[in-house]
Design an enzyme around this catalytic site. Sequence first.
Site, mmCIF file in Angstrom:
data_model
loop_
_atom_site.group_PDB
_atom_site.id
_atom_site.type_symbol
_atom_site.label_atom_id
_atom_site.label_comp_id
_atom_site.label_asym_id
_atom_site.label_seq_id
_atom_site.Cartn_x
_atom_site.Cartn_y
_atom_site.Cartn_z
ATOM 1 N N LYS A 191 47.449 14.931 28.154
ATOM 2 C CA LYS A 191 46.547 14.261 27.206
ATOM 3 C C LYS A 191 47.384 13.635 26.089
ATOM 4 O O LYS A 191 48.338 14.260 25.607
ATOM 5 C CB LYS A 191 45.543 15.285 26.661
ATOM 6 C CG LYS A 191 44.420 14.702 25.816
ATOM 7 C CD LYS A 191 43.445 15.817 25.406
ATOM 8 C CE LYS A 191 42.327 15.317 24.516
ATOM 9 N NZ LYS A 191 41.441 16.426 24.068
ATOM 10 N N SER A 201 36.547 15.062 24.180
ATOM 11 C CA SER A 201 37.492 13.973 24.020
ATOM 12 C C SER A 201 38.421 13.786 25.223
ATOM 13 O O SER A 201 38.915 12.699 25.463
ATOM 14 C CB SER A 201 38.336 14.188 22.776
ATOM 15 O OG SER A 201 39.124 15.370 22.901
ATOM 16 N N SER A 212 36.386 19.931 24.189
ATOM 17 C CA SER A 212 36.997 18.738 24.792
ATOM 18 C C SER A 212 37.698 18.952 26.125
ATOM 19 O O SER A 212 38.103 17.986 26.768
ATOM 20 C CB SER A 212 37.979 18.101 23.815
ATOM 21 O OG SER A 212 37.251 17.422 22.827
HETATM 22 N N1 GLN Z 1 33.058 16.845 20.846
HETATM 23 C C1 GLN Z 1 33.766 17.657 19.918
HETATM 24 C C2 GLN Z 1 34.061 16.880 18.673
HETATM 25 O O1 GLN Z 1 33.805 15.736 18.656
HETATM 26 C C3 GLN Z 1 34.934 18.224 20.588
HETATM 27 C C4 GLN Z 1 36.258 17.848 20.083
HETATM 28 C C5 GLN Z 1 37.383 18.560 20.740
HETATM 29 O O2 GLN Z 1 37.208 19.604 21.377
HETATM 30 N N2 GLN Z 1 38.564 18.031 20.553
HETATM 31 O O3 GLN Z 1 34.505 17.411 17.712
#
Ligand code: GLN
Length: 499
Positions: free
Chosen positions: A80, A155, A179
């Site tokens: 990532k 994400s 994410s």
């Molecule tokens: N959807 C969550 C957010 O927007 C998850 C983010 C993450 O786990 N990096 O904060």
Amino acid sequence: MNKLLMKSAAEMADMLRNGEITSVELTQACLDRIAEIDGKVHAFLHVDAQGALATAAEVDKVRAAGEELHPLAGVPIAVKDNIVTRGVPTTAGSKILEGWKPPYDATVVEKIKAAKLPIVGKTNLDEFAMGSSTEHSAYGPSKNPWDTERIPGGSGGGSAAAVGSFMVPLALGTDTGGSIRQPAAVTGTVGAKPTYGAVSRYGAIAMASSLDQIGPVTRTVEDAILLQDLLSGNDVHDSTSLAEKVEVLSALEVAESSKPLAGMKVGLVKELGGEGYETGVVENFNKAVDKLRDLGAEIVEISCPTFEYALWAYYLIMPAEVSSNLARFDGMRYGIRVEPKEGPVTAETVMAATRAAGFGPEVKRRIILGTHVLSAGNFDAFYGAALRVRTLVQRDLDAAFSKVDVFVSPSTPGVAFKFGEKMNDPLAMYLNDVTTIPANLAGTPALSLPSGLSEGLPTGIQIVAPAQEDARMYRVGLALEKALGLELPQDCPAKEWEK
Ligand code: GLN
């Protein structure tokens, strides 16, 4: 498509060991697949063909010389793009880091290099990992391999889409609020957030440091276990890294039994279901729970009343930490530098112009919110209150784990939604995280694996275990995966895609 690419990482590793294939062949097959279909998926922000093939050639040479290698040596992996890789562009999905080549490797990258897994490239994400769809990436969204008009989750949608469409068998994700798990659920793949501190965060570009965790993105539970084992262990560079390695390989020693989960209590959390969950998701979840019962587990209904407030506590604590962590992007040390169009050029004006041009709207929203909740007059009412809720959530989880060994829930309330559906409604986007956030607030491990299809789109089930009981979580996951017998990724329409 080369059928080899549909195999799991463990199967590929076996073939490499037996001399049926070479790592160069395998890595080249991944690179060819990326060249063929990534125009459609946009899972990658950067492909490092040269670097990957050099590692592959080295593995083949070492293997031919009969030297001992890591079990996953030679199996390609993607990383990532919020995890730093020395000399290879790392953007975190943001314009502010465009063109930046980190001078060092994250600890997990060092471990991957030491074990000789070819790194094929860096995967797309919502800017600084903020989002649930990859629509907040400054470089455009990734597509869901089941339906390219739909989001691959976020994400870490790039990692999930790459693994789900057979471009690579393994990838790294980061999970601050879901994410890793939410993209896994909506792409029919497997994603695990290890116990907080089990895997070093050194070199993961920080979003919210008390919640962030690096973990595996794979197509099978076995592969997730193998990858977590490779990534984990104490690291002097990360003060929150656990002193003892969290052991997971024991989960692979499943005794042949028709009731492998006999004696185990599996909780169903009242607050992680009901209104707001799509029918198809609930139906597949209930079928999976029936399987758990068939496997010998006792199903126990439990209640975690504070989970109702977990999402809101997260959306105060996380931006508070974001506002502090992202202060380092100042136009001086990393990435782009923008000078003000008019007026004096001072440190402050350059900083302001760089951040105005470099950050996207979601990142700005969270920095402003975080700065607000941390300001003197608001600190106790917002940030302080959220921290107290976090403690209550942790206590709820402790109480739950005094009654059950693990608990399960749908990984997400719905299937992959269409692009644009939630972009103008941040709250609707945030609601995607309602099931995944408690595990981040409490630091416990959590795994998402496929539970079935709903109108042709994947759904996921989440398994949560107490901190440091990652092996227990994986044991339940392995048994359930086998009992469901879905092999979901194998049904993904992307396997038919050609150039
Ligand atoms: N959807 C969550 C957010 O927007 C998850 C983010 C993450 O786990 N990096 O904060």
